[in-house]
Structures are given as structure tokens and as C-alpha cells.
Enzyme design. Sequence first.
Site, PDB file in Angstrom:
ATOM      1  N   ASP A   1       0.846  -1.196   0.000  1.00 56.43           N
ATOM      2  CA  ASP A   1       0.000   0.000   0.000  1.00 56.43           C
ATOM      3  C   ASP A   1       0.883   1.249   0.000  1.00 56.43           C
ATOM      4  OD1 ASP A   1      -3.220   0.524   0.937  1.00 56.43           O
ATOM      5  OD2 ASP A   1      -1.823   2.205   1.109  1.00 56.43           O
ATOM      6  N   ILE A   2       0.477   2.256  -0.752  1.00 59.58           N
ATOM      7  CA  ILE A   2       1.275   3.482  -0.872  1.00 59.58           C
ATOM      8  C   ILE A   2       1.266   4.310   0.423  1.00 59.58           C
ATOM      9  CG2 ILE A   2      -0.515   5.063  -1.732  1.00 59.58           C
ATOM     10  CD1 ILE A   2       1.507   5.860  -3.955  1.00 59.58           C
TER      11      ILE A   2
ATOM     12  N   ASN B   1     -13.047  -3.459   2.203  1.00 54.78           N
ATOM     13  CA  ASN B   1     -14.058  -2.425   2.313  1.00 54.78           C
ATOM     14  C   ASN B   1     -14.981  -2.483   1.095  1.00 54.78           C
ATOM     15  OD1 ASN B   1     -12.961  -1.327   4.723  1.00 54.78           O
ATOM     16  ND2 ASN B   1     -11.388  -0.299   3.521  1.00 54.78           N
TER      17      ASN B   1
ATOM     18  N   VAL C   1     -11.138   2.933  -3.638  1.00 55.30           N
ATOM     19  CA  VAL C   1     -10.766   2.493  -4.989  1.00 55.30           C
ATOM     20  C   VAL C   1     -11.754   1.423  -5.438  1.00 55.30           C
ATOM     21  CG1 VAL C   1      -8.966   1.492  -6.432  1.00 55.30           C
ATOM     22  CG2 VAL C   1      -8.336   3.001  -4.527  1.00 55.30           C
TER      23      VAL C   1
ATOM     24  N   HIS D   1     -10.243  -5.133  -3.571  1.00 55.34           N
ATOM     25  CA  HIS D   1      -8.927  -5.334  -2.970  1.00 55.34           C
ATOM     26  C   HIS D   1      -9.091  -5.778  -1.528  1.00 55.34           C
ATOM     27  CE1 HIS D   1     -10.094  -1.103  -2.629  1.00 55.34           C
ATOM     28  NE2 HIS D   1      -9.480  -1.069  -1.456  1.00 55.34           N
TER      29      HIS D   1
ATOM     30  N   HIS E   1      -7.031  -5.856   2.056  1.00 53.41           N
ATOM     31  CA  HIS E   1      -5.890  -5.318   2.797  1.00 53.41           C
ATOM     32  C   HIS E   1      -5.369  -6.415   3.717  1.00 53.41           C
ATOM     33  CE1 HIS E   1      -6.999  -0.898   2.214  1.00 53.41           C
ATOM     34  NE2 HIS E   1      -8.149  -1.481   1.943  1.00 53.41           N
TER      35      HIS E   1
HETATM   36  P1  5GP Z   1      -9.927   1.442   0.296  1.00 49.33           P
HETATM   37  O1  5GP Z   1     -10.201   2.648   1.132  1.00 49.33           O
HETATM   38  O2  5GP Z   1     -10.513   1.575  -1.096  1.00 49.33           O
HETATM   39  O3  5GP Z   1     -10.289   0.143   0.947  1.00 49.33           O
HETATM   40  O4  5GP Z   1      -8.350   1.351   0.143  1.00 49.33           O
HETATM   41  C1  5GP Z   1      -7.632   1.891  -0.914  1.00 49.33           C
HETATM   42  C2  5GP Z   1      -6.161   1.750  -0.584  1.00 49.33           C
HETATM   43  O5  5GP Z   1      -5.414   1.975  -1.762  1.00 49.33           O
HETATM   44  C3  5GP Z   1      -5.663   2.776   0.449  1.00 49.33           C
HETATM   45  O6  5GP Z   1      -5.097   2.073   1.554  1.00 49.33           O
HETATM   46  C4  5GP Z   1      -4.628   3.597  -0.318  1.00 49.33           C
HETATM   47  O7  5GP Z   1      -3.535   3.981   0.462  1.00 49.33           O
HETATM   48  C5  5GP Z   1      -4.232   2.661  -1.446  1.00 49.33           C
HETATM   49  N1  5GP Z   1      -3.785   3.323  -2.660  1.00 49.33           N
HETATM   50  C6  5GP Z   1      -4.411   4.340  -3.307  1.00 49.33           C
HETATM   51  N2  5GP Z   1      -3.727   4.669  -4.415  1.00 49.33           N
HETATM   52  C7  5GP Z   1      -2.657   3.834  -4.489  1.00 49.33           C
HETATM   53  C8  5GP Z   1      -1.579   3.692  -5.409  1.00 49.33           C
HETATM   54  O8  5GP Z   1      -1.481   4.402  -6.407  1.00 49.33           O
HETATM   55  N3  5GP Z   1      -0.662   2.730  -5.149  1.00 49.33           N
HETATM   56  C9  5GP Z   1      -0.750   1.922  -4.042  1.00 49.33           C
HETATM   57  N4  5GP Z   1       0.200   1.010  -3.876  1.00 49.33           N
HETATM   58  N5  5GP Z   1      -1.753   2.028  -3.149  1.00 49.33           N
HETATM   59  C10 5GP Z   1      -2.700   2.975  -3.367  1.00 49.33           C
END
Ligand code: 5GP
Length: 126
Positions: free
Chosen positions: A35-36, A97, A106, A110, A112
Site C-alpha cells: 500500500d502506498i 471495504n 478504490v 482489494h 488489505h
Molecule cells: P480502500 O479505502 O478503497 O479500501 O483502500 C484503498 C487503498 O489503496 C488505500 O489504503 C490507499 O492507500 C491505497 N492506494 C491508493 N492509491 C494507491 C496507489 O497508487 N498505489 C498503491 N500502492 N496504493 C494505493
Amino acid sequence: MGYVYDADNIFAKILRGEIPNDTVVETEHALAFNDIAPQAPVHVLVIPKGPFVNWDHFVTAAAAEEIAGFARALHQVIEKLGLEPGVGGQGYRLIMNAGEAGVQDVQHLHAHILSGRVLGPLIERA
Ligand code: 5GP
């Protein structure tokens, strides 16, 4: 109501190689990368390679091989990072999520994988 997959989401761009990623595991059906913005010392995202918005979309529309491949890829990450509690690893937390209440940012499914420290309560109160 069905799901409409947006091919411009950031993980679709990662899968197409348009945005770089720090790959942990790649298989026929899934990609796992760091994760970034990590929320724990270990924070890996695992995504299916197919165009699925969330878990519900995935399990109702994906082929059985894709679902099994995604599940096995999750385990491959856990095994590779030595997290499996049954064989001496420290354990982990798995989060997916979905939608507004789940705060899914996103729109590509996915999972985590979080670990590296004791993570505390499951959720914080809003
Ligand atoms: P969500 O809130 O959709 O469950 O999690 C999205 C995750 O994607 C977040 O933890 C966020 O930090 C990660 N994320 C968003 N953009 C990028 C990216 O460009 N690269 C990576 N590696 N992670 C990302």
C-alpha cells in the site's frame, strides 16, 4: 442492481502497468503490492486481475478459478511474509471495504493484509 466497472480506477492502471507498484506476489489471477500509505508495518493490497468492483461483484460474476486463484494468492502473501499464526507467524488482519459504509475508495476489489504490530480494536468509533 448490477455493478459497472470503471476501467480508469487506479488499480486498473496498476494492472495495465501505467502506474508502478511495489509487487509482493503476482499470480495468474491476482496481484499483491504494498500500500502506498501503509497503516501498519505490513500493509499489502491483494487484487484480482479481472474487472470486479467489490467482493459481492467478484463472487457472483468471477469464474471459480479466479475466486480460488485470488484466495490462494492471499495465502501466498501471508506465507511469503511469514505471518501465518499456525506456523509461528505473528498473525494478520484481512479487510475488504465495500461501498459507502465500508468507505471503499478504490473501485476495484482489494483485500488489505495488515500486520507487523498488534493492531488493536477492529474499528474505531466514528
Ligand atoms: P480502500 O479505502 O478503497 O479500501 O483502500 C484503498 C487503498 O489503496 C488505500 O489504503 C490507499 O492507500 C491505497 N492506494 C491508493 N492509491 C494507491 C496507489 O497508487 N498505489 C498503491 N500502492 N496504493 C494505493
